[in-house]
Design a protein around this motif. Structure first.
Motif, PDB file in Angstrom:
ATOM      1  N   GLY A   1       0.282  14.768 -11.944  1.00 16.46           N
ATOM      2  CA  GLY A   1      -1.168  15.299 -11.699  1.00 16.46           C
ATOM      3  C   GLY A   1      -1.748  15.283 -10.529  1.00 16.46           C
ATOM      4  O   GLY A   1      -0.950  15.376  -9.447  1.00 16.46           O
ATOM      5  N   GLU A   2      -3.098  14.934 -10.607  1.00 17.84           N
ATOM      6  CA  GLU A   2      -3.631  15.135  -9.200  1.00 17.84           C
ATOM      7  C   GLU A   2      -3.370  13.764  -8.407  1.00 17.84           C
ATOM      8  O   GLU A   2      -3.188  12.717  -9.161  1.00 17.84           O
ATOM      9  CB  GLU A   2      -5.329  15.026  -9.612  1.00 17.84           C
ATOM     10  CG  GLU A   2      -5.635  16.228 -10.230  1.00 17.84           C
ATOM     11  CD  GLU A   2      -7.259  16.227 -10.241  1.00 17.84           C
ATOM     12  OE1 GLU A   2      -7.969  15.436  -9.971  1.00 17.84           O
ATOM     13  OE2 GLU A   2      -7.711  17.133 -11.394  1.00 17.84           O
ATOM     14  N   PRO A   3      -3.384  13.946  -7.125  1.00 15.84           N
ATOM     15  CA  PRO A   3      -3.135  12.575  -6.441  1.00 15.84           C
ATOM     16  C   PRO A   3      -4.463  11.635  -6.514  1.00 15.84           C
ATOM     17  O   PRO A   3      -5.630  12.124  -6.489  1.00 15.84           O
ATOM     18  CB  PRO A   3      -2.872  13.005  -4.770  1.00 15.84           C
ATOM     19  CG  PRO A   3      -3.442  14.655  -4.981  1.00 15.84           C
ATOM     20  CD  PRO A   3      -3.329  14.862  -6.327  1.00 15.84           C
ATOM     21  N   LYS A   4      -4.130  10.402  -6.294  1.00 14.96           N
ATOM     22  CA  LYS A   4      -5.315   9.622  -6.424  1.00 14.96           C
ATOM     23  C   LYS A   4      -5.644   9.168  -4.952  1.00 14.96           C
ATOM     24  O   LYS A   4      -4.976   9.642  -3.788  1.00 14.96           O
ATOM     25  CB  LYS A   4      -4.822   8.120  -7.029  1.00 14.96           C
ATOM     26  CG  LYS A   4      -4.451   8.293  -8.388  1.00 14.96           C
ATOM     27  CD  LYS A   4      -4.774   7.369  -9.488  1.00 14.96           C
ATOM     28  CE  LYS A   4      -4.131   7.421 -10.687  1.00 14.96           C
ATOM     29  NZ  LYS A   4      -4.622   8.185 -11.845  1.00 14.96           N
ATOM     30  N   ARG A   5      -6.601   8.325  -4.787  1.00 15.31           N
ATOM     31  CA  ARG A   5      -7.390   8.123  -3.259  1.00 15.31           C
ATOM     32  C   ARG A   5      -6.172   7.394  -2.659  1.00 15.31           C
ATOM     33  O   ARG A   5      -5.948   7.654  -1.369  1.00 15.31           O
ATOM     34  CB  ARG A   5      -8.507   7.204  -3.525  1.00 15.31           C
ATOM     35  CG  ARG A   5      -9.606   7.763  -3.882  1.00 15.31           C
ATOM     36  CD  ARG A   5     -10.652   6.972  -4.000  1.00 15.31           C
ATOM     37  NE  ARG A   5     -11.749   7.793  -4.623  1.00 15.31           N
ATOM     38  CZ  ARG A   5     -12.892   6.766  -5.119  1.00 15.31           C
ATOM     39  NH1 ARG A   5     -12.876   5.465  -5.094  1.00 15.31           N
ATOM     40  NH2 ARG A   5     -13.894   7.454  -5.617  1.00 15.31           N
ATOM     41  N   LEU A   6      -5.516   6.345  -3.060  1.00 14.92           N
ATOM     42  CA  LEU A   6      -4.322   5.714  -2.255  1.00 14.92           C
ATOM     43  C   LEU A   6      -3.247   6.763  -1.758  1.00 14.92           C
ATOM     44  O   LEU A   6      -2.822   6.626  -0.686  1.00 14.92           O
ATOM     45  CB  LEU A   6      -3.817   4.536  -3.059  1.00 14.92           C
ATOM     46  CG  LEU A   6      -2.935   3.503  -2.324  1.00 14.92           C
ATOM     47  CD1 LEU A   6      -3.800   3.026  -1.210  1.00 14.92           C
ATOM     48  CD2 LEU A   6      -2.244   2.610  -3.234  1.00 14.92           C
ATOM     49  N   GLN A   7      -2.788   7.531  -2.733  1.00 17.53           N
ATOM     50  CA  GLN A   7      -1.831   8.527  -2.403  1.00 17.53           C
ATOM     51  C   GLN A   7      -2.327   9.479  -1.481  1.00 17.53           C
ATOM     52  O   GLN A   7      -1.609   9.831  -0.334  1.00 17.53           O
ATOM     53  CB  GLN A   7      -1.404   9.242  -3.486  1.00 17.53           C
ATOM     54  CG  GLN A   7      -0.298  10.152  -2.988  1.00 17.53           C
ATOM     55  CD  GLN A   7       0.213  10.888  -4.276  1.00 17.53           C
ATOM     56  OE1 GLN A   7      -0.062  10.756  -5.636  1.00 17.53           O
ATOM     57  NE2 GLN A   7       1.271  11.867  -4.313  1.00 17.53           N
TER      58      GLN A   7
ATOM     59  N   ILE B   1       0.826  -1.352   0.074  1.00 14.38           N
ATOM     60  CA  ILE B   1      -0.086  -0.003  -0.113  1.00 14.38           C
ATOM     61  C   ILE B   1       0.753   1.209  -0.073  1.00 14.38           C
ATOM     62  O   ILE B   1       0.619   2.379  -0.726  1.00 14.38           O
ATOM     63  CB  ILE B   1      -1.133  -0.005   1.219  1.00 14.38           C
ATOM     64  CG1 ILE B   1      -2.068  -1.094   1.042  1.00 14.38           C
ATOM     65  CG2 ILE B   1      -1.449   1.189   1.278  1.00 14.38           C
ATOM     66  CD1 ILE B   1      -3.101  -1.224   2.206  1.00 14.38           C
ATOM     67  N   PHE B   2       1.813   1.193   0.859  1.00 11.56           N
ATOM     68  CA  PHE B   2       2.779   2.437   0.699  1.00 11.56           C
ATOM     69  C   PHE B   2       3.637   2.589  -0.244  1.00 11.56           C
ATOM     70  O   PHE B   2       4.036   3.761  -0.727  1.00 11.56           O
ATOM     71  CB  PHE B   2       3.724   2.412   2.360  1.00 11.56           C
ATOM     72  CG  PHE B   2       2.654   3.088   3.381  1.00 11.56           C
ATOM     73  CD1 PHE B   2       2.909   4.377   3.630  1.00 11.56           C
ATOM     74  CD2 PHE B   2       1.625   2.407   3.759  1.00 11.56           C
ATOM     75  CE1 PHE B   2       2.218   4.993   4.593  1.00 11.56           C
ATOM     76  CE2 PHE B   2       0.910   2.945   4.711  1.00 11.56           C
ATOM     77  CZ  PHE B   2       1.364   4.264   5.253  1.00 11.56           C
ATOM     78  N   TYR B   3       3.985   1.520  -1.172  1.00  8.79           N
ATOM     79  CA  TYR B   3       4.739   1.643  -2.212  1.00  8.79           C
ATOM     80  C   TYR B   3       4.031   2.255  -3.384  1.00  8.79           C
ATOM     81  O   TYR B   3       4.484   3.282  -3.944  1.00  8.79           O
ATOM     82  CB  TYR B   3       5.179   0.448  -2.747  1.00  8.79           C
ATOM     83  CG  TYR B   3       6.085   0.166  -3.877  1.00  8.79           C
ATOM     84  CD1 TYR B   3       7.531   0.901  -4.005  1.00  8.79           C
ATOM     85  CD2 TYR B   3       5.473  -0.210  -5.162  1.00  8.79           C
ATOM     86  CE1 TYR B   3       8.208   0.749  -5.058  1.00  8.79           C
ATOM     87  CE2 TYR B   3       6.127  -0.230  -6.183  1.00  8.79           C
ATOM     88  CZ  TYR B   3       7.383   0.304  -6.413  1.00  8.79           C
ATOM     89  OH  TYR B   3       8.070   0.389  -7.346  1.00  8.79           O
TER      90      TYR B   3
END
Length: 83
Positions: free
Chosen positions: A21-27, A11-13
């Motif tokens: 661009g825009e950060p995704k949910r996981l980020q 998950i952290f990788y």
């Protein structure tokens, strides 16, 4: 325990990889967890506690993912058993 560590690392990788661009949910989740623990360490220990941050962050994630994986049916939490 190995499964909890593996899930946290995966998950952290993927949450810390730069896609641009825009950060995704996981980020966003990874950044929020990092800032939550960093603020907690700073509020409780002060600025001199920054050297302990990696240990506290790793320990928090280890316990968190162990307890979350314990919520899966037919699994157990390794923090609740007495040997």
């Amino acid at each position: 325990m190995i499964i909890a560590i593996s899930v946290a690392l995966i998950i952290f990788y993927f949450g810390s990889s730069k896609n641009g661009g825009e950060p995704k949910r996981l980020q966003v989740i990874v950044e929020m967890s990092y800032s939550f623990i960093a603020n907690m360490v700073r509020d409780n220990v002060g600025n001199k506690g920054k050297i302990f941050f990696p240990f506290i962050f790793s320990l928090f994630l280890f316990i968190l993912f162990g307890n979350v994986l314990g919520m899966v049916p037919y699994n157990f939490t390794y923090t609740s058993h007495i040997i």
